[in-house]
Design a protein around this motif. Structure first.
Motif, PDB file in Angstrom:
ATOM      1  N   ALA A  52       0.818  -1.225   0.096  1.00 45.58           N
ATOM      2  CA  ALA A  52      -0.027   0.074   0.273  1.00 45.58           C
ATOM      3  C   ALA A  52       0.900   1.134  -0.090  1.00 45.58           C
ATOM      4  O   ALA A  52       0.437   2.254  -0.686  1.00 45.58           O
ATOM      5  N   LEU A  53       1.992   1.171   0.455  1.00 46.58           N
ATOM      6  CA  LEU A  53       3.111   2.238   0.664  1.00 46.58           C
ATOM      7  C   LEU A  53       3.630   2.643  -0.435  1.00 46.58           C
ATOM      8  O   LEU A  53       4.423   3.801  -0.744  1.00 46.58           O
ATOM      9  N   TRP A  54       3.680   1.466  -1.390  1.00 44.23           N
ATOM     10  CA  TRP A  54       4.748   1.654  -2.408  1.00 44.23           C
ATOM     11  C   TRP A  54       4.359   2.917  -3.427  1.00 44.23           C
ATOM     12  O   TRP A  54       5.141   3.658  -3.807  1.00 44.23           O
ATOM     13  N   PRO A  55       2.980   3.322  -3.983  1.00 44.81           N
ATOM     14  CA  PRO A  55       2.723   4.432  -4.692  1.00 44.81           C
ATOM     15  C   PRO A  55       2.931   5.677  -3.917  1.00 44.81           C
ATOM     16  O   PRO A  55       3.325   6.619  -4.514  1.00 44.81           O
ATOM     17  N   VAL A  56       2.731   5.539  -2.528  1.00 48.91           N
ATOM     18  CA  VAL A  56       2.730   7.013  -1.825  1.00 48.91           C
ATOM     19  C   VAL A  56       4.331   7.244  -1.747  1.00 48.91           C
ATOM     20  O   VAL A  56       4.688   8.236  -1.923  1.00 48.91           O
ATOM     21  N   THR A  57       5.070   6.075  -1.489  1.00 47.42           N
ATOM     22  CA  THR A  57       6.441   6.414  -1.532  1.00 47.42           C
ATOM     23  C   THR A  57       7.151   6.958  -2.673  1.00 47.42           C
ATOM     24  O   THR A  57       7.928   8.016  -2.776  1.00 47.42           O
ATOM     25  N   SER A  58       6.750   6.437  -3.738  1.00 47.28           N
ATOM     26  CA  SER A  58       7.090   7.011  -5.124  1.00 47.28           C
ATOM     27  C   SER A  58       6.637   8.383  -5.252  1.00 47.28           C
ATOM     28  O   SER A  58       7.509   9.039  -5.844  1.00 47.28           O
ATOM     29  N   SER A  59       5.584   8.744  -5.022  1.00 43.69           N
ATOM     30  CA  SER A  59       5.054  10.078  -5.150  1.00 43.69           C
ATOM     31  C   SER A  59       5.878  10.882  -4.336  1.00 43.69           C
ATOM     32  O   SER A  59       6.291  12.185  -4.860  1.00 43.69           O
ATOM     33  N   ILE A  60       6.433  10.769  -2.914  1.00 39.19           N
ATOM     34  CA  ILE A  60       7.180  11.441  -2.252  1.00 39.19           C
ATOM     35  C   ILE A  60       8.394  11.679  -2.798  1.00 39.19           C
ATOM     36  O   ILE A  60       9.099  12.595  -3.032  1.00 39.19           O
ATOM     37  N   LEU A  61       9.116  10.607  -3.307  1.00 37.88           N
ATOM     38  CA  LEU A  61      10.376  10.575  -3.976  1.00 37.88           C
ATOM     39  C   LEU A  61      10.031  11.565  -5.451  1.00 37.88           C
ATOM     40  O   LEU A  61      11.418  12.188  -5.773  1.00 37.88           O
ATOM     41  N   ALA A  62       9.113  11.737  -5.943  1.00 41.28           N
ATOM     42  CA  ALA A  62       8.908  12.370  -7.045  1.00 41.28           C
ATOM     43  C   ALA A  62       8.881  13.737  -6.842  1.00 41.28           C
ATOM     44  O   ALA A  62       9.314  14.675  -7.570  1.00 41.28           O
ATOM     45  N   GLU A  63       8.614  14.148  -5.599  1.00 41.60           N
ATOM     46  CA  GLU A  63       8.151  15.662  -5.476  1.00 41.60           C
ATOM     47  C   GLU A  63       9.483  16.630  -5.333  1.00 41.60           C
ATOM     48  O   GLU A  63       9.234  17.462  -6.217  1.00 41.60           O
ATOM     49  N   PRO A  64      10.565  16.175  -5.009  1.00 43.62           N
ATOM     50  CA  PRO A  64      11.662  17.080  -4.952  1.00 43.62           C
ATOM     51  C   PRO A  64      12.222  17.338  -6.610  1.00 43.62           C
ATOM     52  O   PRO A  64      12.834  18.084  -6.890  1.00 43.62           O
ATOM     53  N   LEU A  65      11.902  16.247  -7.444  1.00 47.24           N
ATOM     54  CA  LEU A  65      12.286  16.413  -8.969  1.00 47.24           C
ATOM     55  C   LEU A  65      11.260  17.276  -9.534  1.00 47.24           C
ATOM     56  O   LEU A  65      11.543  17.419 -10.884  1.00 47.24           O
ATOM     57  N   LEU A  66      10.253  17.658  -9.075  1.00 47.57           N
ATOM     58  CA  LEU A  66       9.262  18.651  -9.660  1.00 47.57           C
ATOM     59  C   LEU A  66       9.697  19.859  -9.886  1.00 47.57           C
ATOM     60  O   LEU A  66      10.789  20.245  -8.931  1.00 47.57           O
ATOM     61  N   SER A  67       9.272  20.965 -10.554  1.00 47.91           N
ATOM     62  CA  SER A  67       9.817  22.131 -10.618  1.00 47.91           C
ATOM     63  C   SER A  67       9.202  22.951  -9.651  1.00 47.91           C
ATOM     64  O   SER A  67       8.195  22.493  -8.811  1.00 47.91           O
ATOM     65  N   ALA A  68       9.816  24.035  -9.503  1.00 45.64           N
ATOM     66  CA  ALA A  68       9.465  24.967  -8.308  1.00 45.64           C
ATOM     67  C   ALA A  68       8.065  25.562  -8.384  1.00 45.64           C
ATOM     68  O   ALA A  68       7.387  25.828  -7.409  1.00 45.64           O
ATOM     69  N   THR A  69       7.309  25.590  -9.445  1.00 45.87           N
ATOM     70  CA  THR A  69       5.812  25.937  -9.649  1.00 45.87           C
ATOM     71  C   THR A  69       5.145  24.932  -9.152  1.00 45.87           C
ATOM     72  O   THR A  69       5.086  23.891  -9.530  1.00 45.87           O
TER      73      THR A  69
END
Length: 163
Positions: A52-69
């Motif tokens: 259950a945590l796999w997609p949540v953790t993936s989203s959390i790891l992707a956050e720093p890679l997003l642009s500042a906007t």
């Protein structure tokens, strides 16, 4: 999460747990049925929670890679269509007959999670796939470390009781 998704995640966790617990029980015929069931259900809950945590953790790891906007990003969640291959992978791993096939199916499930993560975050597919892979490997490693720690502590306590 819908009740169907929760049920599928628990089924996948139960199957993963059975694949790990039953070979141990088979080697220890003196183990009680109650202990075996307790270990099986505990393992099912832990494995289901990790899934259950796999997609949540993936989203959390992707956050720093997003642009500042700031963007309105949808949360990456399990759906019955996304979790069904995971259940299949867990069932195939149950008898431990096909670890390579099991790994291939887990990679396929991860690839299936990468596309929705890429769409939700605006990242490229390969970057999203890397986030999913790192999250899966990190969660798997964390569970394995805890599992080995519990075995070590249990063995130490058993030795103390016997002496």
């Amino acid at each position: 999460m819908s009740p169907a998704v929760i049920l599928l995640l628990l089924l996948a966790g139960l199957s993963e747990s059975a694949g790990r617990i039953l070979p141990l029980i088979a080697r220890r015929p003196s183990a009680s049925r109650f202990v075996a069931i307790k270990l099986l259900l505990t393992g099912a809950l832990v494995e289901g929670a990790v899934f259950a945590l796999w997609p949540v953790t993936s989203s959390i790891l992707a956050e720093p890679l997003l642009s500042a906007t700031p963007s309105s990003q949808a949360a990456l969640i399990w759906t019955p269509g996304r979790v069904a291959p995971l259940v299949l992978a867990a069932i195939l791993a149950f008898p431990l007959l096909g670890p390579l096939l099991h790994l291939l199916l887990l990679v396929g499930v991860g690839a299936g999670l990468a596309a929705p993560l890429a769409a939700a975050t605006g990242l490229g597919w390969w970057t999203a796939a890397l986030c999913v892979a790192v999250a899966g490997a990190g969660l798997g490693t964390a569970v394995e470390i805890v599992r080995r720690l519990v075995v070590t502590i249990t063995a130490t306590e058993t030795r103390k009781l016997l002496t």
